[in-house]
Design a protein around this motif. Structure first.
Motif, PDB file in Angstrom:
ATOM      1  N   TRP A 151       0.870  -1.176   0.000  1.00 21.07           N
ATOM      2  CA  TRP A 151       0.000   0.000   0.000  1.00 21.07           C
ATOM      3  C   TRP A 151       0.901   1.218   0.000  1.00 21.07           C
ATOM      4  O   TRP A 151       1.977   1.206   0.615  1.00 21.07           O
ATOM      5  N   LYS A 152       0.485   2.263  -0.696  1.00 20.12           N
ATOM      6  CA  LYS A 152       1.221   3.515  -0.740  1.00 20.12           C
ATOM      7  C   LYS A 152       0.362   4.620  -0.136  1.00 20.12           C
ATOM      8  O   LYS A 152      -0.865   4.625  -0.288  1.00 20.12           O
ATOM      9  N   SER A 153       1.030   5.566   0.531  1.00 27.43           N
ATOM     10  CA  SER A 153       0.290   6.644   1.182  1.00 27.43           C
ATOM     11  C   SER A 153       1.078   7.938   1.109  1.00 27.43           C
ATOM     12  O   SER A 153       2.294   7.958   1.293  1.00 27.43           O
ATOM     13  N   THR A 154       0.368   9.020   0.810  1.00 32.92           N
ATOM     14  CA  THR A 154       0.930  10.353   0.877  1.00 32.92           C
ATOM     15  C   THR A 154      -0.204  11.327   1.136  1.00 32.92           C
ATOM     16  O   THR A 154      -1.238  11.281   0.453  1.00 32.92           O
ATOM     17  N   SER A 160      -3.323   0.985  -3.419  1.00 29.56           N
ATOM     18  CA  SER A 160      -2.626  -0.304  -3.381  1.00 29.56           C
ATOM     19  C   SER A 160      -1.863  -0.542  -4.669  1.00 29.56           C
ATOM     20  O   SER A 160      -2.194  -0.010  -5.727  1.00 29.56           O
ATOM     21  N   LEU A 161      -0.819  -1.356  -4.570  1.00 28.84           N
ATOM     22  CA  LEU A 161      -0.073  -1.855  -5.726  1.00 28.84           C
ATOM     23  C   LEU A 161      -0.238  -3.371  -5.772  1.00 28.84           C
ATOM     24  O   LEU A 161      -0.492  -4.004  -4.747  1.00 28.84           O
ATOM     25  N   LEU A 620       3.584   0.884   2.735  1.00 28.60           N
ATOM     26  CA  LEU A 620       3.003   0.117   3.832  1.00 28.60           C
ATOM     27  C   LEU A 620       2.852  -1.335   3.410  1.00 28.60           C
ATOM     28  O   LEU A 620       2.760  -1.637   2.215  1.00 28.60           O
ATOM     29  N   PRO A 621       2.800  -2.262   4.368  1.00 28.15           N
ATOM     30  CA  PRO A 621       2.661  -3.685   4.012  1.00 28.15           C
ATOM     31  C   PRO A 621       1.378  -3.959   3.228  1.00 28.15           C
ATOM     32  O   PRO A 621       0.364  -3.278   3.401  1.00 28.15           O
ATOM     33  N   PRO A 626      -5.945  -1.386   4.583  1.00 26.25           N
ATOM     34  CA  PRO A 626      -7.020  -0.590   5.163  1.00 26.25           C
ATOM     35  C   PRO A 626      -8.389  -1.227   4.920  1.00 26.25           C
ATOM     36  O   PRO A 626      -8.578  -1.990   3.980  1.00 26.25           O
ATOM     37  N   ASP A 627      -9.342  -0.901   5.775  1.00 18.65           N
ATOM     38  CA  ASP A 627     -10.680  -1.485   5.678  1.00 18.65           C
ATOM     39  C   ASP A 627     -11.487  -0.903   4.516  1.00 18.65           C
ATOM     40  O   ASP A 627     -12.293  -1.577   3.900  1.00 18.65           O
ATOM     41  N   VAL A 628     -11.253   0.377   4.208  1.00 12.94           N
ATOM     42  CA  VAL A 628     -12.028   1.057   3.178  1.00 12.94           C
ATOM     43  C   VAL A 628     -11.316   0.923   1.845  1.00 12.94           C
ATOM     44  O   VAL A 628     -10.100   1.090   1.755  1.00 12.94           O
ATOM     45  N   ASP A 629     -12.078   0.619   0.787  1.00 13.86           N
ATOM     46  CA  ASP A 629     -11.481   0.500  -0.547  1.00 13.86           C
ATOM     47  C   ASP A 629     -10.878   1.830  -0.975  1.00 13.86           C
ATOM     48  O   ASP A 629     -11.508   2.878  -0.817  1.00 13.86           O
TER      49      ASP A 629
END
Length: 630
Positions: A151-154, A160-161, A620-621, A626-629
């Motif tokens: 998972w990627k976050s900014t 997700s990848l 992120l792993p 995360p729960d939400v799409d």
């Protein structure tokens, strides 16, 4: 479609006067428009159309005309991009995860150590002994082929990848497992949808035990692949059908590579027709979609249907003496609509835009059942070693799960010549340790495909130490060599480059600095010129559709996707990166090569080099996510 700033007014610098003139003549101004694809109104007979029935011949011609019309209409030019949405409707961005609501969940194992897989480079030489089909091996198979990789976050954005790449990270590809009884998963043979977000299976139906026992070798199973066109069309409009089929090819190669690590072989069951695949995967549950007369916006939940693409047989390596009777298999699949199908597909968007030409073309290129199709397993051909030391000792799991699509290239990284040659050796369909010419697809992962290679590569070499900058050509089917020479510019050299292995059909065409022209041809994207090399995949198009059937149109894109997946994995295995480029100016590419008409067409571009990492993005792993799409 993203707007790209024009750079055509910049001077082209190259030390080679001949190539400079060639490039200037190709890109001398912006007045480049679509050229009309030429094809005869009375095609020569082919095995797929030869008939005493004129209605059948007319139908075949209409389908061919539709495929070529689509291909021509969806070309980009310097002055006009293919039709797509004006801006992105974020409120209706499709959910990237298909779920079957209320379907029973079959949980897969999450203990998937990537370092337990074989060395990546070893698999091109031979496959390990086959693992039995268990909950653990099936879990590892999906984990290294179609699962989330991170998972990627900014800021406020999270996405997700996946192990299998996708155009725009939109993931139109869905997968189904059709398998015999597997202890701890199901007491009966079953059909299940793979839910990538949870790394689990959604049970769709149970099937008769005789299905596998009578039709397939022991310890084998099927993987069905389908596409949701809407996911790609949301962003890319009419060109989305191309991209969906690129992604099918990426998925086929991802499945083949993951299977190889478990000692399993893979082969497409290409005798089956569209209706067989639809029944096999339980996709008849989707309401019939009526194509409108023109692009239209509104609420069309039926546009979210899944188009069945192909089914792959996964079986133990070394079990080559068996046959799959296509007619018997089709008859068995005819009973699948009577099964008790579980689960209701979730809604992906509230509103949609229908690009009608996508659905007309998909209808035209549907493959019929071909019961005379001979199923055969070719011997495993290994790929040669030119620069084994270039690999970093990564395992298969490390390579496939750490693969990323580079957003930018650094414009600095230089590749060694042996590394370049080694990558190309793994791009050959027939392997490179035998003396037979390149043609039949018998090397990993191309051996999953059921036709002779139809895709070649025109390469722009930018930064390869020991190799001159310039334009090169990799011939992947040597039966096409003379045809290619006649079809391209008469002043191309067609000479083997320095140090090129004898079994690598790579040729110099023209020398000079191609960085600027590579960028311009790939929609002015710097990434095409800032890597070590980039390329355009050139397919033998209209003759293939005439000789083999118009249903080969998407399959040519599948072949480019398989080749692209190899380039992705090879780049990461040697410590750099790569990315596919779906946006390019079609006919200017053909003009550069001297191609006329529609015999050869560029279908996909790629670039390989040193990536620029964005430190603002946090990784992120993959599980739990995360729960939400997103």
């Amino acid at each position: 479609m993203t707007h790209f700033r024009s750079t055509l007014s910049r001077p082209l610098t190259t030390p080679n006067f001949h190539l400079r003139l060639l490039l200037l003549s190709t890109l001398k101004n912006k007045e480049v428009t679509h050229t009309t694809m030429s094809f005869s109104s009375s095609p020569s007979p082919s095995p797929s159309t030869t008939s005493t029935n004129p209605n059948k011949d007319n139908e075949s011609l209409e389908k061919l005309t539709q495929a070529l019309k689509y291909h021509n209409q969806t070309k980009h030019s310097f002055t006009k991009y293919a039709r797509g949405p004006h801006g992105l409707d974020w409120a209706n961005q499709p959910n990237p995860f298909r779920r079957y609501i209320s379907a029973p969940i079959l949980h897969l194992a999450h203990d998937n150590p990537v370092d337990s897989t074989p060395l990546y480079s070893s698999l091109f030489l031979s496959l390990p002994p086959p693992k039995p089909i268990t909950k653990t091996s099936i879990s590892h198979f999906f984990y290294n082929s179609l699962a989330l990789s991170a998972w990627k976050s900014t800021g406020f954005s999270t996405w997700s990848l996946r192990v299998n790449p996708s155009s725009g990270n939109l993931h139109p590809t869905e997968a189904y497992l059709i398998a015999p009884r597997i202890e701890s998963l199901s007491d009966s043979p079953f059909v299940a949808h793979y839910a990538a977000k949870d790394h689990s299976l959604e049970l769709r139906a149970t099937i008769e035990s005789e299905f596998f026992a009578e039709l397939f070798p022991e310890n084998s199973f099927l993987i069905g692949i389908s596409s949701i066109f809407w996911r790609e069309a949301w962003k890319y409009g009419e060109r989305a059908f191309r991209y969906c089929n690129h992604d099918v090819g990426h998925a086929i190669a991802a499945v083949s590579m993951a299977a190889s690590g478990l000692g399993w072989d893979v082969k497409i069951l290409d005798g089956l027709g569209y209706k067989d695949l639809e029944k096999l995967m339980g996709l008849e549950i989707y309401p019939e979609f009526e194509t409108p007369e023109k692009p239209i916006k509104g609420k069309f939940p039926e546009i979210e249907f899944e188009h069945p693409d192909c089914v792959l047989l996964v079986f133990p390596n070394g079990v080559n003496e068996f046959d799959v009777n296509t007619q018997s298999l089709s008859l068995a699949i005819n009973g699948f609509p009577n099964l008790e199908w579980k689960g209701k597909p979730n809604l992906l968007s509230k509103e949609h835009i229908c690009w009608d030409i996508i659905y007309r073309t998909a209808e035209a290129v549907k493959k019929p059942l071909t019961v005379d199709n001979t199923f055969s397993i070719d011997p495993f051909n290994s790929s040669g070693v030119c620069g084994e030391g270039c690999y970093k000792g990564f395992t298969l799991g490390e390579v496939v799960r750490k693969r990323r699509s580079a957003v930018d290239m650094d414009g600095v990284t230089v590749m060694e010549r042996d590394t370049f040659y080694q990558i190309l050796l793994h791009c050959l369909p027939s392997g490179s340790t035998s003396r037979e010419k390149q043609k039949r697809q018998m090397a990993l992962p191309f051996r999953a495909l059921d036709w002779d290679a139809e895709v070649h590569a025109a390469l722009f070499v930018h930064r390869v130490n020991g190799l001159s900058k310039g334009l090169y050509f990799l011939v992947r089917n040597e039966d096409h060599f003379e045809e290619l020479k006649r079809a391209t510019r008469s002043d191309f050299k067609w000479e083997k480059p320095e140090g090129c292995p004898d079994n690598l059909p790579l040729y110099e065409l023209a020398m000079g600095d191609c960085r600027q022209v590579a960028k311009q041809l790939s929609c002015h994207q710097d990434i095409a010129g800032d890597g070590c090399f980039s390329l355009g995949m050139v397919a033998r198009l209209e003759p293939t559709l005439r000789d083999k059937g118009v249903w080969m149109y998407p399959r040519l894109f599948w072949e480019t996707g398989v080749l692209g997946q190899v380039l992705y994995l090879e780049a990461h295995a040697v410590g750099i990166s790569a990315t596919g480029i779906g946006c390019f100016f079609d006919d200017p590419v053909h003009e550069l090569l001297g191609l006329r008409g529609s015999d050869f067409q560029s279908l996909y571009h790629f670039t390989v080099g040193g990536p620029v990492l964005d430190r603002r993005i946090m990784s992120l792993p993959a599980y739990p996510g995360p729960d939400v799409d997103a």
